[in-house]
Design an enzyme around this catalytic site. Structure first.
Site, PDB file in Angstrom:
ATOM      1  CB  SER A 191      -1.012   0.085   1.308  1.00 15.90           C
ATOM      2  OG  SER A 191      -1.711   1.387   1.373  1.00 15.90           O
ATOM      3  CG  HIS A 224      -3.172  -1.803  -2.107  1.00 13.46           C
ATOM      4  ND1 HIS A 224      -4.384  -2.861  -2.825  1.00 13.46           N
ATOM      5  CD2 HIS A 224      -4.436  -0.886  -1.471  1.00 13.46           C
ATOM      6  CE1 HIS A 224      -5.300  -2.548  -2.284  1.00 13.46           C
ATOM      7  NE2 HIS A 224      -5.490  -1.433  -1.437  1.00 13.46           N
ATOM      8  CG  ASP A 270      -4.858   2.365  -0.121  1.00 17.17           C
ATOM      9  OD1 ASP A 270      -5.754   1.445  -0.124  1.00 17.17           O
ATOM     10  OD2 ASP A 270      -3.646   2.245   0.253  1.00 17.17           O
ATOM     11  CG  MET A 308      -8.666   6.958   0.603  1.00 19.85           C
ATOM     12  SD  MET A 308      -8.129   6.807   2.171  1.00 19.85           S
ATOM     13  CE  MET A 308      -7.296   5.246   2.477  1.00 19.85           C
ATOM     14  CG  HIS A 344      -8.799  -0.209  -2.453  1.00 17.22           C
ATOM     15  ND1 HIS A 344      -8.572  -0.407  -1.157  1.00 17.22           N
ATOM     16  CD2 HIS A 344     -10.194  -0.194  -2.363  1.00 17.22           C
ATOM     17  CE1 HIS A 344      -9.514  -0.853  -0.600  1.00 17.22           C
ATOM     18  NE2 HIS A 344     -10.546  -0.781  -1.083  1.00 17.22           N
ATOM     19  CG  MET A 398     -11.413   2.607  -0.462  1.00 18.65           C
ATOM     20  SD  MET A 398     -10.240   2.806   1.012  1.00 18.65           S
ATOM     21  CE  MET A 398      -8.423   2.566   0.025  1.00 18.65           C
ATOM     22  CG  MET A 446     -12.229  -3.033   3.204  1.00 18.31           C
ATOM     23  SD  MET A 446     -10.416  -2.557   2.388  1.00 18.31           S
ATOM     24  CE  MET A 446      -9.912  -1.540   3.740  1.00 18.31           C
ATOM     25  CG  ASP A 473      -6.144  -2.820   2.280  1.00 17.06           C
ATOM     26  OD1 ASP A 473      -5.309  -2.753   3.195  1.00 17.06           O
ATOM     27  OD2 ASP A 473      -6.744  -2.156   1.510  1.00 17.06           O
TER      28      ASP A 473
END
Length: 215
Positions: free
Chosen positions: A7, A32, A34, A36, A65, A67, A136, A174
């Site tokens: 991540s 990875h 993230d 957001m 990913h 989110m 998650m 994760d």
């Protein structure tokens, strides 16, 4: 050996290219990313332009990913930015099956993520059409949280469904993954371990990556 997805949320954002090179050299299998939006989760990170800026340093697959709310509005942007795998949250879209098909038609692998409080039944109907199921093991939004042990049983149940139905999806976890929790998740049936803080804060990155691969 387990697949290790590092991540980038825990890296030095001012040196993301060099940090990507570092995790690649240490043996990580995926990067990875993230994403957001400050709406679906209480934090804002980065979007497709930042991911695209990392392409000159890329040697391993990019796992984006998302989110974010309404991820269907941004799929094309993340494909163009170089995402090899796109993971969307079941909780963030009204038409999950349609979105999975769209991701796969674009040439990327499709993953579905569910939060700790979301039951497996919420995405059971699409399990036969996805590449990755991301469970998650923390509530999404921030790095450095503790592994929620109750999710271990969800990993075990997902592995059982996969075996009984003959599905081909990989199980990914994760949140709060280190040497100890990585072994716990792996024993329950996890295939891909996402780790950020544990890797970037380790004194020896290569050894930390290897500890997860051997979990």
């Amino acid at each position: 050996m387990k697949t290790v997805s590092c991540s980038m949320l825990s890296c030095d954002f001012s040196q993301m290219g060099k940090e990507l090179e570092r995790i690649q050299d240490a043996g990580c299998d995926f990067a990875h990313l993230d994403v957001m939006d400050g709406a679906f989760v209480p934090n804002i990170t980065f979007g497709a332009p930042v991911i695209k800026s990392l392409l000159p340093f890329k040697k391993i697959p990019f796992e984006s990913h998302l989110m974010i709310e309404n991820p269907e509005n941004y799929i094309d942007d993340f494909i163009k930015a170089g995402s090899d795998i796109i993971i969307v949250h079941q909780e963030a879209t009204n038409h999950l099956d349609r979105l999975i098909c769209r991701i796969k038609e674009s040439g990327a692998k499709a993953g579905v993520a569910i939060n700790p409080a979301t039951p497996l039944a919420a995405c059971e109907e699409v399990l036969g059409n996805i590449d990755i199921l991301l469970l998650m093991t923390v509530n999404p939004g921030f790095g450095g949280q503790k592994y929620i042990k109750s999710v271990t049983d969800k990993i075990r149940r997902a592995a059982k469904i996969r075996a009984e139905k003959g599905y081909g999806f990989l199980i990914e976890t994760d949140g709060g993954i280190d040497g100890e929790t990585g072994r716990e998740a792996s024993a329950a049936g996890c295939d891909i371990l996402v780790s950020g803080s544990y890797l970037f804060k380790s004194k020896n990155l290569e050894e930390a990556v290897l500890s997860l691969k051997n979990a």
